[in-house]
Design a protein around this motif. Structure first.
Motif, PDB file in Angstrom:
ATOM      1  N   ARG A   1       0.827  -1.200   0.000  1.00 23.91           N
ATOM      2  CA  ARG A   1       0.000   0.000   0.000  1.00 23.91           C
ATOM      3  C   ARG A   1       0.864   1.253   0.000  1.00 23.91           C
ATOM      4  N   ARG A   2       1.987   1.192   0.697  1.00 23.77           N
ATOM      5  CA  ARG A   2       2.887   2.351   0.716  1.00 23.77           C
ATOM      6  C   ARG A   2       3.680   2.446  -0.586  1.00 23.77           C
ATOM      7  N   PHE A   3       4.141   1.292  -1.064  1.00 23.21           N
ATOM      8  CA  PHE A   3       4.983   1.246  -2.260  1.00 23.21           C
ATOM      9  C   PHE A   3       4.453   0.130  -3.158  1.00 23.21           C
ATOM     10  N   PRO A   4       3.674   0.460  -4.189  1.00 29.56           N
ATOM     11  CA  PRO A   4       3.013  -0.566  -5.000  1.00 29.56           C
ATOM     12  C   PRO A   4       3.963  -1.485  -5.753  1.00 29.56           C
ATOM     13  N   ASN A   5       5.210  -1.066  -5.949  1.00 25.15           N
ATOM     14  CA  ASN A   5       6.196  -1.919  -6.618  1.00 25.15           C
ATOM     15  C   ASN A   5       7.590  -1.513  -6.159  1.00 25.15           C
ATOM     16  N   ARG A   6       8.567  -2.276  -6.579  1.00 23.74           N
ATOM     17  CA  ARG A   6       9.941  -2.036  -6.138  1.00 23.74           C
ATOM     18  C   ARG A   6      10.479  -0.708  -6.672  1.00 23.74           C
ATOM     19  N   ASP A   7      10.042  -0.318  -7.877  1.00 24.54           N
ATOM     20  CA  ASP A   7      10.501   0.956  -8.438  1.00 24.54           C
ATOM     21  C   ASP A   7      10.093   2.130  -7.559  1.00 24.54           C
ATOM     22  N   ALA A   8       8.868   2.075  -7.017  1.00 25.59           N
ATOM     23  CA  ALA A   8       8.415   3.155  -6.138  1.00 25.59           C
ATOM     24  C   ALA A   8       9.279   3.221  -4.879  1.00 25.59           C
ATOM     25  N   LEU A   9       9.675   2.068  -4.379  1.00 28.77           N
ATOM     26  CA  LEU A   9      10.538   2.036  -3.197  1.00 28.77           C
ATOM     27  C   LEU A   9      11.923   2.558  -3.532  1.00 28.77           C
ATOM     28  N   ILE A  10      12.439   2.201  -4.699  1.00 28.37           N
ATOM     29  CA  ILE A  10      13.748   2.697  -5.127  1.00 28.37           C
ATOM     30  C   ILE A  10      13.712   4.214  -5.287  1.00 28.37           C
ATOM     31  N   ASP A  11      12.594   4.734  -5.832  1.00 31.28           N
ATOM     32  CA  ASP A  11      12.453   6.187  -5.957  1.00 31.28           C
ATOM     33  C   ASP A  11      12.532   6.860  -4.591  1.00 31.28           C
ATOM     34  N   ALA A  12      11.885   6.261  -3.587  1.00 26.79           N
ATOM     35  CA  ALA A  12      11.914   6.832  -2.243  1.00 26.79           C
ATOM     36  C   ALA A  12      13.326   6.792  -1.668  1.00 26.79           C
ATOM     37  N   LEU A  13      14.043   5.698  -1.914  1.00 32.61           N
ATOM     38  CA  LEU A  13      15.433   5.611  -1.453  1.00 32.61           C
ATOM     39  C   LEU A  13      16.299   6.632  -2.174  1.00 32.61           C
ATOM     40  N   PHE A  14      16.004   6.870  -3.449  1.00 29.10           N
ATOM     41  CA  PHE A  14      16.737   7.883  -4.209  1.00 29.10           C
ATOM     42  C   PHE A  14      16.529   9.262  -3.577  1.00 29.10           C
ATOM     43  N   ASP A  15      15.280   9.542  -3.184  1.00 21.86           N
ATOM     44  CA  ASP A  15      14.997  10.823  -2.531  1.00 21.86           C
ATOM     45  C   ASP A  15      15.798  10.961  -1.240  1.00 21.86           C
ATOM     46  N   ASP A  16      15.879   9.882  -0.468  1.00 25.83           N
ATOM     47  CA  ASP A  16      16.671   9.910   0.762  1.00 25.83           C
ATOM     48  C   ASP A  16      18.149  10.135   0.454  1.00 25.83           C
ATOM     49  N   MET A  17      18.617   9.512  -0.625  1.00 28.52           N
ATOM     50  CA  MET A  17      20.014   9.674  -0.999  1.00 28.52           C
ATOM     51  C   MET A  17      20.301  11.113  -1.413  1.00 28.52           C
ATOM     52  N   VAL A  18      19.354  11.743  -2.121  1.00 31.16           N
ATOM     53  CA  VAL A  18      19.512  13.141  -2.500  1.00 31.16           C
ATOM     54  C   VAL A  18      19.640  14.012  -1.249  1.00 31.16           C
ATOM     55  N   ALA A  19      18.824  13.721  -0.245  1.00 33.58           N
ATOM     56  CA  ALA A  19      18.896  14.478   1.003  1.00 33.58           C
ATOM     57  C   ALA A  19      20.259  14.309   1.673  1.00 33.58           C
ATOM     58  N   SER A  20      20.804  13.087   1.637  1.00 36.85           N
ATOM     59  CA  SER A  20      22.108  12.845   2.251  1.00 36.85           C
ATOM     60  C   SER A  20      23.220  13.551   1.473  1.00 36.85           C
ATOM     61  N   ILE A  21      23.093  13.597   0.139  1.00 28.43           N
ATOM     62  CA  ILE A  21      24.078  14.315  -0.678  1.00 28.43           C
ATOM     63  C   ILE A  21      24.054  15.800  -0.336  1.00 28.43           C
TER      64      ILE A  21
END
Length: 247
Positions: A68-88
Motif C-alpha cells: 500500500r505504501r509502495f506498490p512496486n519495487r521501483d516506487a521504493l527505489i524512488d523513495a530511497l533515491f529521494d533519501d540519498m539526495v537528502a544525504s548528498i
C-alpha cells in the motif's frame, strides 16, 4: 520472484477509540520509515534484486502494508533515491563549511564513497540513477545538479587559490574521478568495504598541487559541462549481467 499479496481491504487507519475519525498520520509515517529502513538493510545485503516480501519481513510488517505504501519495487527505489539526495545535500553543505577548500573536497569525495562502500543497495541505486544525479532534465536530477555543481566549482577554485589543488584541474575532473571511484568501490566490495580508500588516496595525491610545479601534465583537455552530460547520457556502468570473474 515477488509474491503478489492477496487483495484485501485496506487496514483502517483511524484515531484512538473515542477520538475523531481521521488518519493516524504518525503511524503511517512510522510505517513508511520502517519500510525504508528495512529496504536499506535488505538492499545493502542483497542489492536491488531483493523482493518487497523480504523488505516486509525485515520491517516486521504485513506484505499488504508494504504494497500500500509502495506498490512496486521501483516506487521504493524512488523513495530511497529521494533519501540519498537528502544525504548528498548534507554532505555538500558540510564540505562547503570546511574552512579550507581542500579539506572540503577531500570530505566530499570520501563521504560520497564511504556511504556506498558499506551499502550495496545504495551503490545499486547510485548506479541505476547516476544520470539523474548528474544531468539536467528530470526534476530530481536538476535539483542535485543545482545543489552540487556550485559547491564543487567553488571548492575547486578556492582550493586552487589557496595553493592546495593543482591549477590545471577542472571541476568536471572531480566529477569524473568520483564516478570512476564508484567503480573501484563496486569492484573491491567482495573483498572489503574499505579497500577503495587506498585508491582514493592515490587519486587525491594526484590532485595535490606540487610546490615545485612538478605535476605530470594533463595532455587531454577537461570535459565541459555539456560534454559531461553527453558522457553520462551514453554511459553504462559496465554490464551488470556480465561475468566478472577474472580470466
Amino acid at each position: 520472484m515477488e509474491t503478489k499479496p492477496q487483495v484485501t481491504a485496506p487496514e483502517p487507519e483511524v484515531a484512538e477509540i473515542g477520538g475523531p475519525s481521521r488518519p493516524l498520520r504518525r503511524d503511517a509515517e512510522r510505517n513508511r520509515r520502517l519500510i525504508l529502513g528495512a529496504a536499506k538493510s535488505v538492499f545493502a545485503r542483497r542489492g536491488l534484486e531483493a523482493s518487497l516480501d523480504e523488505v516486509a519481513k525485515e520491517a516486521g510488517l504485513g506484505v499488504g502494508t508494504v504494497y500500500r505504501r509502495f506498490p512496486n519495487r521501483d516506487a521504493l527505489i524512488d523513495a530511497l533515491f529521494d533519501d540519498m539526495v537528502a544525504s548528498i545535500k548534507l554532505i555538500a553543505e558540510h564540505a562547503s563549511a570546511e574552512p579550507r577548500a581542500w579539506d572540503g573536497l577531500v570530505y566530499f569525495m570520501t563521504a560520497m564513497l564511504e556511504t556506498q562502500g558499506h551499502d550495496k543497495g545504495l551503490r545499486d541505486v547510485m548506479i541505476a540513477r547516476e544520470q539523474d544525479l548528474i544531468t539536467c532534465g528530470p526534476e530530481k536530477g536538476s535539483t542535485v545538479r543545482e545543489m552540487v555543481q556550485p559547491m564543487l566549482y567553488d571548492l575547486v577554485h578556492r582550493a586552487q587559490r589557496e595553493g592546495d589543488l593543482r591549477p590545471d584541474v577542472a571541476p568536471t575532473d572531480i566529477g569524473v574521478l568520483l564516478i570512476a571511484s564508484v567503480g573501484v568501490v563496486e569492484f573491491t566490495a567482495p573483498l572489503s568495504s574499505t579497500a577503495w580508500r587506498r585508491h582514493l588516496a592515490v587519486v587525491l595525491d594526484g590532485l595535490r598541487s606540487r610546490p615545485d610545479g612538478a605535476s605530470a601534465p594533463l595532455v587531454e583537455p577537461a570535459l565541459d559541462d555539456d560534454e559531461m552530460d553527453a558522457c553520462m547520457a551514453g554511459w553504462k556502468y559496465g554490464t551488470q549481467q556480465a561475468d566478472r570473474r577474472r580470466a
